[in-house]
Design an enzyme around this catalytic site. Structure first.
Site, mmCIF file in Angstrom:
data_model
loop_
_atom_site.group_PDB
_atom_site.id
_atom_site.type_symbol
_atom_site.label_atom_id
_atom_site.label_comp_id
_atom_site.label_asym_id
_atom_site.label_seq_id
_atom_site.Cartn_x
_atom_site.Cartn_y
_atom_site.Cartn_z
ATOM 1 N N TYR A 1 34.490 91.291 -42.453
ATOM 2 C CA TYR A 1 35.344 92.139 -43.312
ATOM 3 C C TYR A 1 34.639 93.455 -43.637
ATOM 4 O O TYR A 1 34.005 94.042 -42.773
ATOM 5 C CB TYR A 1 35.743 91.385 -44.590
ATOM 6 N N SER B 1 38.997 81.610 -42.127
ATOM 7 C CA SER B 1 39.182 82.775 -41.245
ATOM 8 C C SER B 1 38.448 82.684 -39.925
ATOM 9 O O SER B 1 38.710 83.494 -39.029
ATOM 10 C CB SER B 1 38.732 84.040 -41.965
ATOM 11 N N LYS C 1 40.492 82.624 -36.938
ATOM 12 C CA LYS C 1 41.062 83.869 -36.391
ATOM 13 C C LYS C 1 40.471 84.178 -35.007
ATOM 14 O O LYS C 1 41.126 84.785 -34.167
ATOM 15 C CB LYS C 1 40.846 85.022 -37.375
ATOM 16 N N VAL D 1 36.360 81.858 -45.959
ATOM 17 C CA VAL D 1 36.159 81.587 -47.391
ATOM 18 C C VAL D 1 35.777 80.132 -47.689
ATOM 19 O O VAL D 1 35.417 79.812 -48.811
ATOM 20 C CB VAL D 1 37.378 81.974 -48.269
ATOM 21 N N TYR E 1 49.731 79.366 -39.560
ATOM 22 C CA TYR E 1 48.504 80.066 -39.999
ATOM 23 C C TYR E 1 47.766 79.235 -41.060
ATOM 24 O O TYR E 1 46.550 79.045 -40.976
ATOM 25 C CB TYR E 1 48.882 81.460 -40.531
HETATM 26 O O1 DON Z 1 44.478 83.626 -45.795
HETATM 27 C C1 DON Z 1 43.775 83.027 -46.602
HETATM 28 O O2 DON Z 1 43.873 83.224 -47.781
HETATM 29 C C2 DON Z 1 42.724 82.019 -46.164
HETATM 30 N N1 DON Z 1 43.281 80.790 -45.899
HETATM 31 C C3 DON Z 1 41.823 82.513 -45.090
HETATM 32 C C4 DON Z 1 41.064 83.652 -45.609
HETATM 33 C C5 DON Z 1 39.649 83.730 -45.287
HETATM 34 O O3 DON Z 1 38.942 82.847 -44.846
HETATM 35 C C6 DON Z 1 39.120 85.045 -45.676
HETATM 36 N N2 DON Z 1 37.716 85.023 -45.591
HETATM 37 N N3 DON Z 1 36.715 85.239 -45.708
#
Ligand code: DON
Length: 305
Positions: free
Chosen positions: A241, A61, A64, A259, A189
């Site tokens: 978040y 993320s 982003k 993540v 994405y």
């Molecule tokens: O959209 C997703 O599931 C991931 N590839 C990115 C999400 C993410 O990093 C959320 N984070 N803390």
């Protein structure tokens, strides 16, 4: 500075055992839960590192921020505001209902999945291959890493399991927020989430934002100052978040987590900070990474509040 970083990493290493590596995407589950590293890069391009700072992880993320910045550079703000909000919560000051039962289709902000997918549609390009390349090249420019790789294993499992992201995108297509081919959009994405970085790479992105758009130690402007201001403000309010409020009180810096275990933080006019620790808390943020940032913020008096 160097010895301060060593001592902060050692003091917080045991926190890695309290968190859990993300496993909802199979490729992510392979990360070492005990890794913990940090890099600081000042706006005049001094750098300091400690711990597992060379261990690669996927940007997730944190990408982003790059997509949002490109979208702001490529699309007039008034247009962008039609399809995405910049709010940490949708609840009015006296609201007793939640977002789902309100009449709002716009993603709340660009730091959550729906928001990032919508902002990607605002990046310049005639196709999603071009839009991906635009953000990827921007990532290489900001990290100073021309060899920035894509983790094919994570990308493949992201794509295989990303049904919720597809659902978000199809929903937004149904409500006229996005108009493009959903599969191509989510594929770009997924690729952007799978860029493989180190603490150094994300610290350098942070250093550019800290320097209001100048590459560290140079007068080369790669992001307009006004856009850096908007990106940092949205990071400060939405970047962690539903942990953003607590993070603001304990660390007090604009930041964005992923993540993969990375956290990119910005100390305005001073430095970019890249932390990695793949063991996450229940909100999806690096548990030990937040502890490291708390200590660093206290020791160097970094909070902007
Ligand atoms: O959209 C997703 O599931 C991931 N590839 C990115 C999400 C993410 O990093 C959320 N984070 N803390």
């Amino acid at each position: 500075m160097q010895s301060l970083l060593y001592s902060i990493i050692e003091a917080n290493r045991s926190w890695t055992r309290q968190g859990k590596v993300a496993n909802y995407i199979p490729g992510l589950a392979k990360a070492n839960p005990e890794a913990l590293g940090i890099v600081l890069i000042t706006t005049d391009n001094q750098s300091y590192a400690a711990g597992s700072h060379e261990t690669p992880f996927t940007i997730q993320s944190i990408s982003k921020i790059l997509t949002f910045t490109c979208a702001l550079m490529d699309t007039p703000f008034a247009e962008l505001s039609k399809i995405i909000s910049l709010e940490p919560t949708s609840d009015e000051f006296n609201s007793i209902s939640s977002l789902e039962i309100k009449n709002t289709h716009k993603p709340l902000n660009p730091m959550i999945n729906s928001g990032a997918i919508a902002t990607l549609s605002l990046v310049k390009g005639d196709s999603y291959a071009e839009r991906f390349q635009r953000v990827f090249s921007f990532a290489k420019l900001l990290t100073g890493n021309e060899a920035l790789p894509l983790n094919q294993d994570v990308y493949a499992s992201e794509s295989r399991t990303g049904h919720r992201n597809r659902a978000l995108a199809y929903y937004m297509k149904s409500t006229d927020i996005i108009h493009d081919d959903v599969e191509e959009l989510v594929d770009a994405y997924f690729r952007l989430c799978s860029l493989q970085v180190t603490c150094h790479d994300i610290a350098r992105i942070g250093a550019v934002l800290a320097g209001n758009g100048l590459l560290p130690g140079s007068e080369t402007r790669v992001i307009p100052k006004d856009i850096c201001r908007i990106v940092k403000a949205v990071m400060a309010t939405c970047g962690m978040y539903n942990g953003s409020g607590l993070f603001a009180t304990s660390v007090g810096l604009p930041a964005k987590s992923g993540v993969g275990g990375g956290i990119l933080a910005v100390s305005p006019n001073r430095m970019g900070i890249g932390v990695m620790g793949p063991a996450l808390d229940e909100k999806g943020n690096s548990l030990a990474g937040i502890k490291v940032l708390e200590d660093l913020s206290k020791r160097l008096d970094l909070s902007i509040y």
